[in-house]
Design a protein around this motif. Sequence first.
Motif, short mmCIF file in Angstrom:
data_model
loop_
_atom_site.label_atom_id
_atom_site.label_comp_id
_atom_site.label_asym_id
_atom_site.label_seq_id
_atom_site.Cartn_x
_atom_site.Cartn_y
_atom_site.Cartn_z
N ALA A 175 0.87 -1.11 -0.06
CA ALA A 175 -0.02 0.12 -0.19
C ALA A 175 1.06 1.16 0.10
CB ALA A 175 -0.90 0.10 1.33
N ARG A 176 2.06 1.12 0.64
CA ARG A 176 2.85 2.46 0.91
C ARG A 176 3.51 2.75 -0.37
NH1 ARG A 176 5.87 1.70 6.78
NH2 ARG A 176 3.80 1.95 8.02
N VAL A 177 3.85 1.69 -1.29
CA VAL A 177 4.40 1.89 -2.59
C VAL A 177 3.28 2.53 -3.63
CG1 VAL A 177 5.21 0.57 -4.61
CG2 VAL A 177 6.09 -0.02 -2.38
N ILE A 178 2.00 1.89 -3.43
CA ILE A 178 1.25 2.65 -4.10
C ILE A 178 0.87 4.02 -4.12
CG2 ILE A 178 -1.59 2.42 -4.62
CD1 ILE A 178 -1.37 -0.48 -4.20
N ILE A 179 0.88 4.43 -2.69
CA ILE A 179 0.58 5.69 -2.30
C ILE A 179 1.74 6.58 -2.71
CG2 ILE A 179 0.46 7.45 -0.42
CD1 ILE A 179 -2.20 5.42 -1.37
N ASN A 180 2.86 6.28 -2.56
CA ASN A 180 4.11 6.96 -2.92
C ASN A 180 4.27 7.36 -4.57
OD1 ASN A 180 5.09 7.06 -0.45
ND2 ASN A 180 6.34 5.22 -0.64
N ARG A 181 3.26 6.20 -5.43
CA ARG A 181 3.45 6.32 -6.86
C ARG A 181 1.95 6.75 -7.08
NH1 ARG A 181 6.84 1.11 -8.30
NH2 ARG A 181 8.73 1.53 -7.15
N LYS A 182 1.27 7.44 -6.50
CA LYS A 182 -0.21 7.65 -6.41
C LYS A 182 -0.64 8.08 -7.89
CE LYS A 182 -3.79 9.68 -3.90
NZ LYS A 182 -4.33 10.36 -2.64
N VAL A 183 0.22 9.30 -8.12
CA VAL A 183 0.01 9.86 -9.51
C VAL A 183 -0.01 9.11 -10.60
CG1 VAL A 183 0.82 11.87 -11.00
CG2 VAL A 183 0.37 12.34 -8.50
N LYS B 173 -14.21 4.76 -8.99
CA LYS B 173 -13.57 3.52 -8.42
C LYS B 173 -12.16 3.43 -8.29
CE LYS B 173 -17.61 0.75 -10.21
NZ LYS B 173 -18.06 -0.44 -10.83
N ILE B 174 -11.64 4.10 -9.15
CA ILE B 174 -9.84 4.01 -8.92
C ILE B 174 -9.48 4.98 -7.69
CG2 ILE B 174 -7.66 4.83 -10.05
CD1 ILE B 174 -9.12 2.34 -11.40
N GLU B 175 -10.53 5.76 -7.54
CA GLU B 175 -10.15 6.83 -6.15
C GLU B 175 -10.46 6.06 -4.96
OE1 GLU B 175 -8.65 9.68 -5.53
OE2 GLU B 175 -8.26 9.86 -7.80
N ALA B 176 -11.55 5.05 -5.10
CA ALA B 176 -11.92 4.44 -4.04
C ALA B 176 -10.85 3.16 -3.64
CB ALA B 176 -13.34 3.51 -4.52
N ILE B 177 -10.21 2.79 -4.92
CA ILE B 177 -9.02 1.94 -4.65
C ILE B 177 -7.96 2.72 -3.91
CG2 ILE B 177 -7.25 0.29 -5.72
CD1 ILE B 177 -9.42 -0.34 -7.91
N LEU B 178 -7.64 3.79 -4.32
CA LEU B 178 -6.54 4.65 -3.63
C LEU B 178 -6.87 4.69 -2.09
CD1 LEU B 178 -5.66 7.07 -6.64
CD2 LEU B 178 -4.11 5.33 -5.80
N GLN B 179 -8.28 5.22 -1.88
CA GLN B 179 -8.38 5.26 -0.68
C GLN B 179 -8.25 4.13 0.37
OE1 GLN B 179 -12.05 7.63 0.37
NE2 GLN B 179 -12.16 8.42 -1.54
N MET B 180 -8.61 2.82 -0.29
CA MET B 180 -8.50 1.70 0.41
C MET B 180 -6.81 1.59 0.84
SD MET B 180 -10.15 -0.75 1.90
CE MET B 180 -11.57 -0.99 0.99
N ALA B 181 -5.75 1.83 -0.30
CA ALA B 181 -4.61 1.67 -0.25
C ALA B 181 -4.25 2.77 0.82
CB ALA B 181 -3.99 1.88 -1.32
N GLU B 182 -4.50 4.09 0.88
CA GLU B 182 -4.10 5.03 1.98
C GLU B 182 -4.42 4.60 3.36
OE1 GLU B 182 -5.95 8.62 0.77
OE2 GLU B 182 -4.41 9.01 -0.82
#
Length: 213
Positions: free
Chosen positions: A80-88, A103-112
Amino acid sequence: MTETFQTKLASAYVTAKEKVIELGFASEIDWQHNLSFKDLTETLFLREAAWVILSSGMREAVVRAKFPALSRAFCGWGSARVIINRKVTCRQKALCAFAHEGKIEAILQMAEEVGQKGFPEVKSLLARYGVGYIHKFPYMGPATSLHLAKNIGLPVVKPDRHLLRVTKVTGYDTPEDMCNAIAGVIGDKISVIDLVIWRYATLHRNYLSLFAI
């Protein structure tokens, strides 16, 4: 329900299970049977959460076709941290694979959530609150929360339209009551029973006739 009725219902379930296996879906049953919450990892949680979010209001075949590209966009769900660090970058690639911003934002929120709290804490919250914790996230309504809970090994039943129809035909109040009745005779996990009935319904247009006892 009488014991005879439960036996007939269990027999109908066994028939459905045999047909599902005959048509090549034994691996799905094995996967659900072997699924255990204690074995849940960060990667598995992120992947299943994404799958359920994407599946909301969409056919399984569509999600399955797009999921490999989406997984690559989210770094294989490894962290999850890798995903958030490469969020853009993850967002851009994900939208190319699956053009649904919400839906993509929802996945990112879950990762956060996982990245900020750490997966051990998230797993502890899941064990303690189950669906109640899952329900706080976007696209995690009453049915989708249960879908994710089932996919990560919690002992629940997802009340999708097929299960609800079979429940009505068999006279039970809820899909969980129906699956528990079958489990009491057969011994399968209720999540496996849920899966078998759902898969059978996707394969047989007149699936209700099997359960109209």
